[in-house]
Design an enzyme around this catalytic site. Sequence first.
Site, PDB file in Angstrom:
ATOM      1  N   CYS A   1      69.852  27.506  56.724  1.00 56.02           N
ATOM      2  CA  CYS A   1      69.243  27.467  55.251  1.00 56.02           C
ATOM      3  C   CYS A   1      69.480  28.685  54.674  1.00 56.02           C
ATOM      4  O   CYS A   1      68.972  28.617  53.386  1.00 56.02           O
ATOM      5  CB  CYS A   1      67.510  27.452  55.817  1.00 56.02           C
ATOM      6  SG  CYS A   1      66.984  26.250  56.546  1.00 56.02           S
TER       7      CYS A   1
ATOM      8  N   HIS B   1      63.750  30.582  49.733  1.00 59.04           N
ATOM      9  CA  HIS B   1      64.072  29.344  50.256  1.00 59.04           C
ATOM     10  C   HIS B   1      62.649  28.839  50.686  1.00 59.04           C
ATOM     11  O   HIS B   1      61.576  29.655  51.154  1.00 59.04           O
ATOM     12  CB  HIS B   1      64.689  29.793  51.746  1.00 59.04           C
ATOM     13  CG  HIS B   1      64.936  28.676  52.639  1.00 59.04           C
ATOM     14  ND1 HIS B   1      65.373  27.664  52.337  1.00 59.04           N
ATOM     15  CD2 HIS B   1      64.559  28.551  54.018  1.00 59.04           C
ATOM     16  CE1 HIS B   1      65.288  26.603  53.353  1.00 59.04           C
ATOM     17  NE2 HIS B   1      64.853  27.248  54.407  1.00 59.04           N
TER      18      HIS B   1
ATOM     19  N   ASN C   1      61.610  21.170  52.853  1.00 61.04           N
ATOM     20  CA  ASN C   1      62.658  21.970  53.167  1.00 61.04           C
ATOM     21  C   ASN C   1      64.085  21.234  53.291  1.00 61.04           C
ATOM     22  O   ASN C   1      64.253  20.530  53.975  1.00 61.04           O
ATOM     23  CB  ASN C   1      62.540  22.886  54.533  1.00 61.04           C
ATOM     24  CG  ASN C   1      63.791  23.606  54.807  1.00 61.04           C
ATOM     25  OD1 ASN C   1      64.680  23.875  54.285  1.00 61.04           O
ATOM     26  ND2 ASN C   1      63.394  24.382  56.020  1.00 61.04           N
TER      27      ASN C   1
END
Length: 329
Positions: free
Chosen positions: A116, A256, A286
């Site tokens: 990520c 994020h 996500n």
Amino acid sequence: MSKITAAITAVNGYVPDYVLTNHELETMVDTNDEWITTRTGIKERRILKGEGLATSDMAVPAVEGLLKKRGITAEEIDLIIFCTTTPDMPFPATANVLAHKIGAKNAWGYDLQAACSGFIFGLTTGAQFIETGKHKKVLVVGGDKMSSIINYEDRATCIIFGDGCGCALLEPNTEGYGILDTVMKSDGAGAQLLFQKAGGSMHPATHATVDAKEHFAYQEGQAVFKFAVTNMADVAAEVLERNKLTGDDIAWLVPHQANKRIIDATANRIGLTPEKVIVNIERYGNTTNGTIPLCLWEWESKFKKGDNLILAAFGGGFTWGSIYLKWAY
Ligand code: UT7
């Protein structure tokens, strides 16, 4: 001669049409909209449907839109860094596949894997080629087809992840705009808390690995949460301190999008009010490497030249980091 910095000069994004809502997930696993919303902030996510469609198929429209906005051709790109955890194939690099699809005949490229945190690792890496004067146009792409490695019988992961892709162009700037500081970190001690067990050289694909569902992403949610919530906030605070900035100096936090509670903790830690915090997790979940460029794309029209932005991410590996940049247009 004035110092060359790497400035973002264009951004764009693409999300697939199919919307997978919390209500649809309720029909697939033992979960409910209320639990997902309060624990994560997610209401829906996008899924790339269609036989043979891959991460690069989301990158093509994203990049073509970026080139159009910037008024340049694919042949002008020097380097493509494709940040992804779900490459089209284990090899060759998806950067090469993308270059071929868009006609970036003069570019070289490679994939970057930092889960990520990939996109901020990619920006940091790409900036080096601009700052040294080696390249004039570096394309950093962040995208994932997370649905290709998600087990839709595992409620611990399938409620979180979605598909999407964004991109940013880096070009030289001599007026003090662009990427001004970066802090990137990793710690392999977290490798087994968020990972895909099989399909690599340690456990190549066999019937047994498929039967054991080892080609899907596995996450120890609570353990990852604890690391993420402190480390993402710490690293954002570190970047501010190093540059003698406070929350008042920051126009936007671009975090994020893993969990709304992690985003809130980071914003609180650096003293930002909610209106300065970019959040689209409720619509996309996500998207791993896609989250930060998708945020930049969606908020681009609100940014003003000279705005101070803080980018921050945390991901599997573990990997984490933060970037301080001055918006250039
Ligand atoms: O993006 C890269 C890094 N990744 C992250 O940053 C993700 C970090 N982790 C998280 O965001 C959170 O840990 C999750 C959203 C994955 C899980 O939230 P949590 O608050 O940590 O839940 P939990 O795993 O501690 O589970 C709490 C309860 C459990 O029930 P009991 O034992 O209290 O009865 C779970 O069985 O919630 C249950 N549960 C669910 N219930 C409904 C777990 N998943 C679900 C679900 N729906 N999907």
